[in-house]
Design a protein around this motif. Structure first.
Motif, PDB file in Angstrom:
ATOM      1  N   ARG A 376       0.834  -1.200   0.000  1.00 33.16           N
ATOM      2  CA  ARG A 376       0.000   0.000   0.000  1.00 33.16           C
ATOM      3  C   ARG A 376       0.874   1.257   0.000  1.00 33.16           C
ATOM      4  O   ARG A 376       0.598   2.218  -0.744  1.00 33.16           O
ATOM      5  CB  ARG A 376      -0.897  -0.011   1.236  1.00 33.16           C
ATOM      6  N   VAL A 380       0.723   3.983  -2.950  1.00 29.91           N
ATOM      7  CA  VAL A 380       0.320   5.357  -2.654  1.00 29.91           C
ATOM      8  C   VAL A 380       1.401   6.336  -3.075  1.00 29.91           C
ATOM      9  O   VAL A 380       1.122   7.396  -3.636  1.00 29.91           O
ATOM     10  CB  VAL A 380       0.001   5.502  -1.149  1.00 29.91           C
ATOM     11  N   GLY A 384       0.999   9.188  -5.909  1.00 34.66           N
ATOM     12  CA  GLY A 384       1.173  10.574  -5.502  1.00 34.66           C
ATOM     13  C   GLY A 384       1.858  11.429  -6.543  1.00 34.66           C
ATOM     14  O   GLY A 384       1.758  12.666  -6.499  1.00 34.66           O
ATOM     15  N   TYR A 388      -3.698  12.373  -7.753  1.00 35.24           N
ATOM     16  CA  TYR A 388      -5.086  11.939  -7.863  1.00 35.24           C
ATOM     17  C   TYR A 388      -5.805  12.187  -6.533  1.00 35.24           C
ATOM     18  O   TYR A 388      -5.251  11.962  -5.455  1.00 35.24           O
ATOM     19  CB  TYR A 388      -5.170  10.447  -8.203  1.00 35.24           C
ATOM     20  N   LYS A 389      -7.033  12.610  -6.640  1.00 35.48           N
ATOM     21  CA  LYS A 389      -7.836  12.876  -5.448  1.00 35.48           C
ATOM     22  C   LYS A 389      -8.167  11.565  -4.744  1.00 35.48           C
ATOM     23  O   LYS A 389      -8.511  10.580  -5.384  1.00 35.48           O
ATOM     24  CB  LYS A 389      -9.120  13.602  -5.848  1.00 35.48           C
ATOM     25  N   LYS A 390      -8.044  11.543  -3.422  1.00 30.72           N
ATOM     26  CA  LYS A 390      -8.389  10.354  -2.659  1.00 30.72           C
ATOM     27  C   LYS A 390      -9.914  10.184  -2.619  1.00 30.72           C
ATOM     28  O   LYS A 390     -10.664  11.158  -2.649  1.00 30.72           O
ATOM     29  CB  LYS A 390      -7.848  10.448  -1.239  1.00 30.72           C
ATOM     30  N   THR A 399      -7.714   1.862   0.079  1.00 32.82           N
ATOM     31  CA  THR A 399      -6.863   2.767  -0.700  1.00 32.82           C
ATOM     32  C   THR A 399      -7.543   3.049  -2.029  1.00 32.82           C
ATOM     33  O   THR A 399      -7.402   2.289  -2.997  1.00 32.82           O
ATOM     34  CB  THR A 399      -5.469   2.153  -0.913  1.00 32.82           C
ATOM     35  N   CYS A 400      -8.312   4.149  -2.078  1.00 32.34           N
ATOM     36  CA  CYS A 400      -9.185   4.425  -3.223  1.00 32.34           C
ATOM     37  C   CYS A 400      -8.931   5.828  -3.771  1.00 32.34           C
ATOM     38  O   CYS A 400      -8.524   6.736  -3.041  1.00 32.34           O
ATOM     39  CB  CYS A 400     -10.657   4.275  -2.824  1.00 32.34           C
ATOM     40  N   TYR A 401      -9.247   5.988  -5.070  1.00 29.84           N
ATOM     41  CA  TYR A 401      -8.995   7.246  -5.757  1.00 29.84           C
ATOM     42  C   TYR A 401     -10.199   7.669  -6.587  1.00 29.84           C
ATOM     43  O   TYR A 401     -10.984   6.839  -7.037  1.00 29.84           O
ATOM     44  CB  TYR A 401      -7.767   7.108  -6.666  1.00 29.84           C
ATOM     45  N   ASP A 402     -10.302   9.003  -6.763  1.00 25.83           N
ATOM     46  CA  ASP A 402     -11.355   9.600  -7.574  1.00 25.83           C
ATOM     47  C   ASP A 402     -10.727  10.100  -8.873  1.00 25.83           C
ATOM     48  O   ASP A 402      -9.918  11.028  -8.865  1.00 25.83           O
ATOM     49  CB  ASP A 402     -11.993  10.757  -6.806  1.00 25.83           C
ATOM     50  N   GLN A 439     -14.478   6.152  -7.602  1.00 22.84           N
ATOM     51  CA  GLN A 439     -14.032   5.273  -6.515  1.00 22.84           C
ATOM     52  C   GLN A 439     -13.350   4.032  -7.079  1.00 22.84           C
ATOM     53  O   GLN A 439     -13.963   2.999  -7.298  1.00 22.84           O
ATOM     54  CB  GLN A 439     -15.204   4.882  -5.618  1.00 22.84           C
ATOM     55  N   CYS A 441     -10.204   1.447  -6.343  1.00 22.96           N
ATOM     56  CA  CYS A 441      -9.451   1.055  -5.152  1.00 22.96           C
ATOM     57  C   CYS A 441      -8.389   0.006  -5.458  1.00 22.96           C
ATOM     58  O   CYS A 441      -8.586  -0.864  -6.312  1.00 22.96           O
ATOM     59  CB  CYS A 441     -10.399   0.480  -4.100  1.00 22.96           C
TER      60      CYS A 441
END
Length: 483
Positions: A376, A380, A384, A388-390, A399-402, A439, A441
């Motif tokens: 993870r 991450v 970074g 990307y927006k969490k 551990t997810c991203y928008d 969302q 992940c």
């Protein structure tokens, strides 16, 4: 014995689950203005995918390449448009899928622990005095794949879940005392000219974990799954039709007349485990020991299940590990993980100490806590680079991203390293579980400790030809197995 399991980028559209196939391009080094070049690493470092491919598309079932083996069956996801038996009321939500997946994982962990304890008490497993946990199957889960088979003469078609964590195959049969709802007519022994019941003194009956005998000398079986689903019935023989040119006379299976639980509307379950009553074991004399399958990247596509141990030329192999305490499961040795081409800093002993089972019915791969934390962290850190927006956590996925507002996304590659050097570079669909564009992940989860067994789930197996070469006691992975 045990039972059955989806995950790739999946989205809900109109209340139905549509798992979207993304066309993935691999690049060795993405460019970003003002960014320092990444350190030199071995192997591919990034997946690049168009965000538009994550959006809902047509729900039509797309054809895909199948194995050339004459016994090959088409594999589809039970909740997708390719499924001939979609459950009424629509597909389960992502939260439901992942919660049921955790139930299955908990069940596997309990079974491994209980069977290990039982083997200490009774290593030979030769007496019936101890109630052995092998009688209890693992939870069914919701990420199941199904195949269609024929039973009887003339053959009648049935859609069944296939499960590497189970041994005994079974379908619901007439006359039925208590059966759950299914879309196909129940199997009717009276309509088959090749049907026969297995008597109590037959070897096949003795090979069951906890058989019983009826008053008319029929061998009875019982399986209670970890989620309290249950099937009881007669052990029987009849002709199994895989394809028009591939038949298996005298196939032994369960004819369930008391069945209840979370089977959806599947007509039954076919076990691919290692015990003698499983489908691969029974078919070994005709097709060779072992089997292979390819799970499609999307629920709108099809893969295959093929008997025999034939492997594609590009397959990488690792040793198949045998454990006497849980003889049904297929074990291998996961020894490392690479993110973006670089190995995470975890000693191989962290992976090896508890062991790893490969399971067709678990959706999300589970790792020791120490290994997951490092995976993870590396993931991450790589993500970074692009700010990307969490996004909020999704059930067990933390551990997810928008990706809203992006036309393309760049995701670090993830590779699993097995004993002997086999390195499996996961497809993009094996890296992210996408509930929606907002969302997406990381498709791995922690066991919560370092002592519980790791589980290689079906999300990470997608698109590979996964080969169970029993003759040579090895498991192989061939990239692009479904195409």
């Amino acid at each position: 014995m045990a039972s059955s399991s989806l995950r790739r980028r999946s989205v809900f559209h109109g209340g139905a689950l549509v798992v979207v196939l993304a066309v993935v391009a691999l690049v060795s080094a993405p460019r970003r203005t003002g960014a320092a070049p990444p350190a030199k690493t071995a192997g591919p470092r990034w997946h690049v995918v168009s965000v538009s491919s994550l959006l809902p598309t047509t729900a039509a079932c797309a054809a895909s390449k199948a194995s050339s083996n004459s016994s090959a069956l088409s594999v589809v996801h039970r909740h997708g448009p390719c499924s001939p038996r979609q459950a009424r009321g629509g597909a389960p939500s992502h939260a439901e899928i992942l919660e049921r997946d955790q139930d299955r994982v908990n069940s596997i962990h309990r079974k491994v622990s209980a069977d290990a304890a039982a083997s200490v008490i009774n290593p030979a497993r030769a007496t019936k005095d101890v109630s052995l946990p092998a009688k209890r199957g693992i939870s069914l889960g919701t990420g199941n794949y199904i195949v269609s088979v024929g039973l009887g003469t003339p053959a009648k078609k049935f859609s069944v879940v296939f499960d590497t964590g189970s041994d005994l195959s079974w379908v619901q049969c007439q006359p039925c005392k208590d059966c759950y709802d299914q879309q196909d007519p129940l199997f009717d022994p009276a309509q088959s000219s090749t049907y026969s019941a297995v008597p109590c003194d037959a070897q096949e009956c003795d090979e069951l974990d906890s058989p019983s005998c009826s008053s008319d000398n029929k061998c009875r079986y019982e399986v209670v799954y970890g989620d309290q689903s249950q099937t009881d019935g007669d052990l029987v023989r009849d002709t199994l039709t895989l394809t028009p040119s591939a038949k298996l006379p005298g196939f032994v299976f369960g004819c369930g007349d008391e069945n209840s639980g979370l089977f959806g509307q599947a007509d039954g379950l076919f076990g691919l485990g290692r015990e003698v009553v499983s489908l691969p074991s029974q078919a070994a004399s005709k097709y060779g020991p072992g089997f292979s399958y390819c799970l499609p990247s999307s629920s709108s596509a099809a893969g295959y299940l093929s008997l025999g141990g034939a492997a594609p030329a590009n397959a990488q192999f690792t040793a198949m590990v045998t454990r006497s305490d849980t003889p049904s499961f297929y074990y291998l040795k996961l020894v490392g993980i690479k993110v973006g081409g670089s190995s995470i800093k975890v000693p191989p002993t962290v992976f090896v100490s508890a062991g790893t089972v490969i399971d067709s019915g678990t959706v999300i791969t589970r790792l020791p806590e120490t290994a997951y934390a490092e995976l993870r962290s590396a993931f991450v850190q790589s993500m970074g680079r692009y700010n990307y927006k969490k996004a909020p956590a999704l059930s067990i996925l933390d551990t997810c991203y928008d990706f809203t507002g992006h036309s393309k996304v760049q995701i670090p590659t993830v590779a699993l390293v097995f004993a002997g050097g086999a390195t499996v570079n996961l497809d993009f669909t094996g890296v992210l579980y996408v509930a929606r564009v907002s969302q997406a992940c990381l498709a791995f989860a922690s066991n919560g400790d370092d002592s519980s067994i790791s589980i290689l789930g079906n999300t990470q197996q997608k698109t590979f030809a996964v080969v169970y070469d029993v003759a040579n006691q090895r498991i192989g992975f061939g990239a692009k197995g479904c195409t």
